[in-house]
Design a protein around this motif. Structure first.
Motif, PDB file in Angstrom:
ATOM      1  N   VAL A  77       0.280  -0.987   0.421  1.00  0.00           N
ATOM      2  CA  VAL A  77       0.317  -0.346  -0.017  1.00  0.00           C
ATOM      3  C   VAL A  77       1.225   1.473  -0.040  1.00  0.00           C
ATOM      4  O   VAL A  77       1.756   1.467   1.141  1.00  0.00           O
ATOM      5  N   VAL A  78       0.958   1.913  -1.304  1.00  0.00           N
ATOM      6  CA  VAL A  78       1.539   3.460  -0.980  1.00  0.00           C
ATOM      7  C   VAL A  78       0.424   4.130  -1.360  1.00  0.00           C
ATOM      8  O   VAL A  78       0.027   4.320  -2.029  1.00  0.00           O
ATOM      9  N   GLN A  79       0.497   6.042   0.105  1.00  0.00           N
ATOM     10  CA  GLN A  79      -0.088   6.438   0.148  1.00  0.00           C
ATOM     11  C   GLN A  79       0.734   8.044   0.062  1.00  0.00           C
ATOM     12  O   GLN A  79       1.252   8.175   0.257  1.00  0.00           O
ATOM     13  N   VAL A 100      -4.435   6.859  -2.856  1.00  0.00           N
ATOM     14  CA  VAL A 100      -3.892   5.123  -1.576  1.00  0.00           C
ATOM     15  C   VAL A 100      -3.235   4.086  -2.937  1.00  0.00           C
ATOM     16  O   VAL A 100      -4.955   3.700  -3.881  1.00  0.00           O
ATOM     17  N   ASN A 101      -2.697   4.028  -3.964  1.00  0.00           N
ATOM     18  CA  ASN A 101      -2.483   3.005  -4.299  1.00  0.00           C
ATOM     19  C   ASN A 101      -2.187   1.483  -3.813  1.00  0.00           C
ATOM     20  O   ASN A 101      -1.612   1.821  -3.159  1.00  0.00           O
ATOM     21  N   VAL A 102      -3.088   0.386  -4.288  1.00  0.00           N
ATOM     22  CA  VAL A 102      -2.348  -0.968  -3.634  1.00  0.00           C
ATOM     23  C   VAL A 102      -2.017  -1.814  -5.266  1.00  0.00           C
ATOM     24  O   VAL A 102      -2.755  -1.957  -5.943  1.00  0.00           O
ATOM     25  N   LYS A 103      -0.757  -2.202  -4.813  1.00  0.00           N
ATOM     26  CA  LYS A 103      -0.282  -3.704  -5.278  1.00  0.00           C
ATOM     27  C   LYS A 103      -0.296  -4.898  -4.811  1.00  0.00           C
ATOM     28  O   LYS A 103      -0.497  -4.838  -3.048  1.00  0.00           O
ATOM     29  N   PHE A 104      -0.812  -5.828  -5.639  1.00  0.00           N
ATOM     30  CA  PHE A 104      -0.540  -7.271  -5.099  1.00  0.00           C
ATOM     31  C   PHE A 104       0.174  -8.179  -5.539  1.00  0.00           C
ATOM     32  O   PHE A 104       0.030  -7.734  -6.972  1.00  0.00           O
ATOM     33  N   ASN A 124      -7.560   4.534  -4.808  1.00  0.00           N
ATOM     34  CA  ASN A 124      -8.452   4.776  -3.509  1.00  0.00           C
ATOM     35  C   ASN A 124      -8.964   3.884  -3.053  1.00  0.00           C
ATOM     36  O   ASN A 124     -10.439   3.456  -2.225  1.00  0.00           O
ATOM     37  N   VAL A 125      -9.014   2.358  -4.240  1.00  0.00           N
ATOM     38  CA  VAL A 125      -9.745   1.377  -3.990  1.00  0.00           C
ATOM     39  C   VAL A 125      -8.873   0.311  -3.066  1.00  0.00           C
ATOM     40  O   VAL A 125      -7.545   0.510  -3.016  1.00  0.00           O
ATOM     41  N   ARG A 126      -9.161  -0.455  -1.667  1.00  0.00           N
ATOM     42  CA  ARG A 126      -7.617  -0.457  -0.897  1.00  0.00           C
ATOM     43  C   ARG A 126      -7.967  -1.929  -0.705  1.00  0.00           C
ATOM     44  O   ARG A 126      -6.951  -1.761   0.722  1.00  0.00           O
ATOM     45  N   GLU A 127      -9.163  -2.637  -0.753  1.00  0.00           N
ATOM     46  CA  GLU A 127      -9.366  -4.057  -0.173  1.00  0.00           C
ATOM     47  C   GLU A 127      -9.263  -4.626  -1.459  1.00  0.00           C
ATOM     48  O   GLU A 127     -10.252  -4.700  -2.475  1.00  0.00           O
TER      49      GLU A 127
END
Length: 344
Positions: A77-79, A100-104, A124-127
Motif C-alpha cells: 500500500v502506497v499513500q 492510496v494505491n494498492v499493488k498485490f 483509492n480502492v483499498r481492499e
C-alpha cells in the motif's frame, strides 16, 4: 477425433473430455485429463463455457479459468498526502490530490514454479476484491494429436480477475476475449489478449476501443461473452450484454482483427446473460451467423430459458483507394434487417 469433442468440469474442479463420432447421438466414456493439465494446488478449474477452437494447423484449443486452492496474497500500500487517514488528510490533503494505491501479488504456495499473478487496484480502492485475491485467471489447454493428449497452454497473469474466456484464430494469431470479475478493475469494458505462439502464452492484454455512439469500449458488466472470427479474421464478432446490467444482448464487429469494434445490432430487449456465437454458413456475399443467448434472470438456474437468433454479416468491401493498406467497411444496415429470433 470424430465430429465433436466436449469438455466439462466435475464439481468445477476436475476437467473431463469425451468424444462423439455420430453427431452427438452417443458419447465415449468421459476421460479425466486433470493429470495432464492441472497444476499442483489448483482448486477451481472451469472449462469453457464457450466453444473451443480448431486451428488451421490442426491444434485444438479449449478455454478455461482457474484459481488455486492453496495461495498467498501479498499487498503493498502506497499513500500520498495522508489520504488513508481522514483526520490527517483534512490538513495534508486539502487539495484532494492524495491517493492510496494498492499493488498485490497472488502466488500458488503448492507450486512455487508457477508465475505469480500481479495487479494494481484502482485509485483509492483499498481492499483486494474476492476473485482477484483468489487468483482467478483465464487460460487455454491444447492438443496437437487430435485430443489423445492435452497440455496446459497460456494464461493471463498480468490482468487480475480475468475469468471466463473464449479464443478464435485471427490471421496468424490467437485472440482471447475474457471477462473481468471486478467491475472497478474492468471499468465495465471487455478485455482481450493475443498469442503469437498458438495459444502457448498470452503475454499482454488490452482493451479494444469501440467506434459507435457514446461507447468507448465493448461493454462487460462482469459477464461471459463470445467471440467469432470470420474469413480468417477479416471480421471478428463479439457478443455480450450492456455496460451495467445483464440486459440487451448486443453484437459488436471489428474489421481490424479485434483492435477496434463498432456496435452492429442488438439481439433482444430485456434479460441477457451468457451467449455463444457460431458460423452457420457462407455465400459469396455474406456469412450466416447464429447466437445462443441465456435469457434467465441472473442465478435463476431453475427456470432457465434461451433464445437463438440468426443474422447475416455482409462480407467487407475493400476501398478502391486503399493502396498498400486494406481499408474495409461493412454495411451494417444490411445486417439489422435480417435478424430472426426463435425461442426454445
Amino acid at each position: 477425433m470424430g465430429c465433436c469433442t466436449w469438455f466439462f468440469s466435475l464439481n468445477v474442479t476436475w476437467p473431463f473430455h469425451t468424444v462423439s463420432k455420430d453427431l452427438g447421438m452417443t458419447w465415449s466414456a468421459p476421460r479425466n485429463i486433470s493429470g495432464m493439465v492441472k497444476r499442483p494446488g489448483w482448486g477451481w478449474m472451469a472449462m469453457g463455457p464457450n466453444h473451443g477452437l480448431v486451428m488451421k494447423r490442426g491444434r485444438l484449443l479449449v478455454p478455461f479459468n482457474t484459481f488455486p486452492a492453496e495461495s498467498k496474497v501479498v499487498t503493498e500500500v502506497v499513500q500520498t498526502h495522508c489520504a488513508a487517514i481522514g483526520e490527517c488528510a483534512h490538513y495534508m490533503n486539502a487539495d484532494g490530490l492524495g491517493t492510496v494505491n494498492v499493488k498485490f501479488t497472488v502466488s500458488n504456495t503448492a507450486d512455487p514454479s508457477e508465475p505469480e499473478l500481479t495487479g494494481t487496484l484502482g485509485v483509492n480502492v483499498r481492499e483486494v476484491p474476492q476473485f482477484l485475491a483468489a487468483g482467478d485467471r483465464s487460460g487455454v489447454i491444447y492438443s496437437d494429436d487430435q485430443g489423445e493428449t492435452w497440455r496446459l497452454g497460456g494464461q493471463v497473469y498480468t490482468m487480475p480477475g480475468s475469468s471466463e474466456c473464449v479464443v478464435e484464430e485471427v490471421g496468424d494469431e490467437v485472440l482471447m476475449s475474457f471477462r473481468i470479475e471486478d467491475l472497478r478493475t474492468s471499468g465495465g469494458c471487455r478485455h482481450m489478449a493475443r498469442s503469437v505462439d498458438g495459444g502457448e502464452s498470452f503475454p499482454s492484454w488490452y482493451v479494444p476501443s469501440a467506434r459507435h455512439y457514446e461507447q468507448t469500449c465493448v461493454p462487460d458488466p462482469t459477464c461471459q461473452g463470445s467471440l467469432l472470427s470470420l474469413g480468417g479474421g477479416q471480421v471478428v464478432l463479439t457478443s455480450g450484454p450492456t455496460f451495467s446490467v445483464r440486459e440487451n444482448l448486443t453484437i459488436h464487429l471489428s474489421t481490424d482483427r479485434g483492435r477496434t469494434f463498432q456496435r452492429l445490432l442488438q439481439i433482444n430487449d430485456g434479460t441477457a446473460g451468457y451467449s455463444d456465437l457460431v458460423k452457420l454458413g457462407e455465400t459469396s456475399e455474406a456469412w450466416s451467423v447464429g447466437v445462443l443467448v441465456e435469457t434467465s434472470s441472473f442465478r435463476n438456474w431453475h427456470s432457465a430459458s434461451q433464445i437463438f437468433a440468426a443474422f447475416e454479416v455482409p462480407k467487407p468491401k475493400v476501398a478502391e483507394d486503399a493502396g498498400p493498406v486494406r481499408r474495409m467497411s461493412v454495411e451494417v444496415s444490411m445486417v439489422e434487417d435480417s435478424v430472426g429470433i426463435g425461442m426454445f
